[in-house]
Design an enzyme around this catalytic site. Structure first.
Site, PDB file in Angstrom:
ATOM      1  N   ILE A  14      -6.998  -5.259   1.036  1.00  0.00           N
ATOM      2  CA  ILE A  14      -7.176  -3.860   1.420  1.00  0.00           C
ATOM      3  C   ILE A  14      -6.838  -2.956   0.239  1.00  0.00           C
ATOM      4  CG2 ILE A  14      -6.401  -2.066   3.030  1.00  0.00           C
ATOM      5  CD1 ILE A  14      -7.993  -4.460   4.278  1.00  0.00           C
ATOM      6  N   ASP A  15      -7.620  -1.899   0.043  1.00  0.00           N
ATOM      7  CA  ASP A  15      -7.338  -0.952  -1.038  1.00  0.00           C
ATOM      8  C   ASP A  15      -6.657   0.301  -0.496  1.00  0.00           C
ATOM      9  OD1 ASP A  15      -9.365   0.655   0.057  1.00  0.00           O
ATOM     10  OD2 ASP A  15     -10.836   0.124  -1.473  1.00  0.00           O
ATOM     11  N   VAL A  16      -6.477   1.316  -1.344  1.00  0.00           N
ATOM     12  CA  VAL A  16      -5.765   2.535  -0.952  1.00  0.00           C
ATOM     13  C   VAL A  16      -6.486   3.315   0.138  1.00  0.00           C
ATOM     14  CG1 VAL A  16      -4.609   2.772  -3.177  1.00  0.00           C
ATOM     15  CG2 VAL A  16      -6.819   3.893  -2.817  1.00  0.00           C
TER      16      VAL A  16
END
Length: 129
Positions: A14-16
């Site tokens: 998962i990214d920001v």
């Protein structure tokens, strides 16, 4: 022959923005292709025994719907077309609701492992197309 690999999205993917990072989709597709090769009886060592390797030379991907942590995904991989030294897989990633999240055309080339030059797609691989 179509092969489906089932995975679950992990927190490290998962990214920001709270969804799967775009680069992770490329990993998912690679995992799907490896599953296809295994199911076809063509794992990496079989190609090495034939004196060849395969290299990805182009990926055309469409990101259609975000995936989030915990999502169960299905990565579908099937042969699309074959040329003299190259071949293309069609790959699709679906979520648990059956929604298309990403699709891609992935082109690979077979190369001689010694000369590192392209060579003809072997008949055993060509027969799947």
């Amino acid at each position: 022959m179509e092969v489906t690999l089932e995975i679950v999205v992990r927190s490290t993917e998962i990214d920001v923005n709270g969804h799967v990072n775009n680069a992770k989709y490329l990993e998912y597709l690679e995992w799907g292709r490896e599953e296809w090769y295994e199911s076809a009886g063509l794992p990496y060592d079989v190609f090495l025994e034939m004196g060849i390797q395969t290299v990805t030379v182009n990926i055309n991907i469409n990101y259609r719907k975000e995936c989030r942590q915990g999502d169960k995904l299905s990565i579908k991989t099937r042969p699309e077309k074959v040329g003299r030294t190259s071949y293309v897989f069609k790959q699709e990633i679906y979520n648990h609701a059956g929604e298309l999240c990403a699709d891609a055309l992935v082109t690979s080339v077979t190369m001689n492992k010694e000369t590192r030059k392209s060579c003809a797609v072997p008949d055993v691989l060509r027969s799947f197309f």
